[in-house]
Design a protein around this motif. Structure first.
Motif, mmCIF file in Angstrom:
data_model
loop_
_atom_site.group_PDB
_atom_site.id
_atom_site.type_symbol
_atom_site.label_atom_id
_atom_site.label_comp_id
_atom_site.label_asym_id
_atom_site.label_seq_id
_atom_site.Cartn_x
_atom_site.Cartn_y
_atom_site.Cartn_z
ATOM 1 N N ILE A 8 6.641 0.663 -0.963
ATOM 2 C CA ILE A 8 6.180 0.977 0.387
ATOM 3 C C ILE A 8 7.335 1.597 1.174
ATOM 4 O O ILE A 8 8.378 0.988 1.350
ATOM 5 C CB ILE A 8 5.688 -0.294 1.111
ATOM 6 N N LEU A 11 -2.102 1.699 0.282
ATOM 7 C CA LEU A 11 -0.686 2.047 0.112
ATOM 8 C C LEU A 11 -0.562 3.447 -0.480
ATOM 9 O O LEU A 11 0.221 4.277 0.014
ATOM 10 C CB LEU A 11 -0.013 1.014 -0.797
ATOM 11 N N HIS A 22 -3.862 -1.956 -2.659
ATOM 12 C CA HIS A 22 -2.896 -0.964 -3.141
ATOM 13 C C HIS A 22 -3.398 0.461 -2.912
ATOM 14 O O HIS A 22 -2.606 1.397 -2.794
ATOM 15 C CB HIS A 22 -2.595 -1.186 -4.626
ATOM 16 N N GLU A 35 1.255 6.734 1.154
ATOM 17 C CA GLU A 35 2.401 7.348 0.489
ATOM 18 C C GLU A 35 2.103 8.766 0.029
ATOM 19 O O GLU A 35 3.017 9.577 -0.150
ATOM 20 C CB GLU A 35 2.841 6.489 -0.703
ATOM 21 N N TYR A 74 1.030 2.306 6.721
ATOM 22 C CA TYR A 74 0.466 1.208 5.924
ATOM 23 C C TYR A 74 0.052 0.007 6.771
ATOM 24 O O TYR A 74 -1.050 -0.527 6.619
ATOM 25 C CB TYR A 74 1.483 0.788 4.867
#
Length: 450
Positions: free
Chosen positions: A387, A421, A418, A425, A393
């Protein structure tokens, strides 16, 4: 030997201190000037961040941890216990008023101070307690907070469900970067000498990753790596729940089996890692602290050593996210009449359908954000992704928990986080991700998607 000796001078006989006695008296004088605060004391903050009968093991672990701290000399005024307290007197408990952390163990609920319970168990309250913010807890629970100083050591044990970079509470999420920021501010304010943090959750390694430089003087153990589930254990109990978690049970058993004044924290880590078969126990932060003995954080008092069967721990362990399903399957297998068999079969079918709905919901969110089925599928696959974009997030996690599935209550929903995430990203904006939730989650927030 007398502390004084006689000497003869031109002015007559005089009495003077020997050099050794002089140093001894100077040491005593210096010691007298050291206040109890400067000598340093131990504090312990023990938190079970879940609720509900199926999560029995979290409160059981925390109750057991309390007795370890208490029995080794840390007074109750410096042990703070936070737990929902809905297990001991739960209608499903075949042993009313009692909780067990081991199949052949004693009641660990007796004598445990319930400093904060029920809806008081929130991330904000935990952080206020840890920082010693008495104003923030005024009128809540016992009002106890950590009143630590620059020579004190603090032990924190968090026991709960988790996902990458977060630990779930019944209502709200403790984000890893926010936790680390509070610890950093405490270090800057000289509120501790050293801190030790043990975390029992899935993906618990992600609560430490790149967040605790050695300068903070924080030493941590995680039940699992940043990418995997932790494991529950003693799942063969007669009351139909898992009594403990593998990592927590193993470090506590190790503590009780050894002399805390001689065993080092490094040895405890190595023993716990070796005994924990389901997940990878990991060290974090200032690992030089592990050269110190266990008593440094757990209190100096030794008691008669206890031994446990590690074979049984390993044979009765289950990945945390599979616990609800495995327990229902066992109940179906042991059902003695046709009506009960049909009822359990329906419960299993309903559980599988709920899980499929969680998966489909997250997949649809990813599809709305990316606009591409293949890309959405890529976002759903678990990857070794650290992260870095916390500003994206954190808010999307909170939005998912508020609008779709309460993450503190929805064990299975945590296994899909996830994806959020990966979207952050990959560069998708938090606004687009949150808007997709508003479109897809057109239902009342689901509180218990296990």
């Amino acid at each position: 030997m007398s502390a004084f000796k006689w000497i003869i001078s031109g002015k007559g006989i005089q009495r003077t201190l020997t050099l050794a006695a002089l140093f001894a008296l100077l040491s005593l004088t210096a010691a007298a000037r050291i206040s109890p605060r400067n000598k340093g004391v131990n504090w312990a903050v023990l938190v079970a961040g879940s609720s509900g009968w199926s999560n029995y093991r979290h409160q059981s672990d925390i109750c057991h941890a309390y007795h370890i701290m208490h029995d080794r000399g840390i007074p109750d005024e410096r042990i703070i216990v936070m737990m929902y307290d809905d297990i001991a007197n739960n209608l499903l408990n075949p042993y009313p008023g009692r909780i067990f952390n081991h199949p052949n163990g004693s009641d660990v609920y007796a004598g445990v101070p319930k400093d904060y319970t029920g809806k008081e168990i929130t991330p904000a309250l935990f952080l206020a307690v840890l920082q010693g913010d008495e104003e923030a807890v005024k009128g809540i629970g016992s009002g106890k907070v950590v009143k630590s100083g620059p020579d004190d050591r603090i032990f924190v044990h968090l026991d709960d469900h988790g996902a990458p970079g977060l630990l779930g509470f019944p209502h709200g999420e403790l984000m890893a970067d926010e936790f680390a920021a509070v610890v950093t501010s405490m270090h800057e304010a000289e509120k501790y000498k050293e801190m030790m943090i043990y975390i029992e959750t899935c993906y618990s390694g992600s609560m430490f990753e790149e967040l605790y430089p050695t300068s903070l003087k924080v030493y941590g153990l995680s039940a699992s790596s940043p990418l995997e589930s932790s494991w529950a254990t003693y799942c063969d109990s007669l009351n139909g729940v898992c009594l403990g978690d593998e990592f927590s049970v193993n470090w506590m058993h190790d503590t009780e089996a050894n002399d805390p004044t001689t065993e080092t924290l490094k040895t405890q880590f190595e023993n716990t890692k070796r005994l924990t078969k389901g997940s990878q126990v990991m060290q974090w932060g200032d690992t030089s602290i592990d050269a110190q003995v266990v008593a440094t954080f757990f209190g100096p008092t030794s008691s008669a050593p206890k031994t446990y069967s590690t074979k049984r721990t390993q044979e009765t362990s289950i990945p945390v996210h599979e616990v609800p399903l495995v327990m229902l399957e066992r109940e179906l297998k042991s059902a003695t009449n046709e009506f009960e068999k049909k009822r359990k079969a329906k419960e299993i079918t309903a559980l599988i359908q709920r899980r499929a709905f969680v998966h489909e919901t997250m997949q649809t969110i990813a599809l709305v954000v990316t606009g591409d089925e293949k890309r959405a599928e890529e976002m759903m696959v678990k990857k070794d992704k650290q992260i870095t974009n916390w500003s994206c997030y954190n808010p999307v996690v909170h939005a998912f928990s508020e609008n779709c599935f309460n993450l503190g209550q929805s064990t299975y929903a945590l296994t899909t986080v996830h994806t959020l995430l990966h979207l952050c990203e990959a560069g998708y904006s938090r606004g687009d991700i949150i808007n997709s939730m508003n479109i897809v989650c057109n239902f009342l927030t689901i509180e218990n998607a296990i």
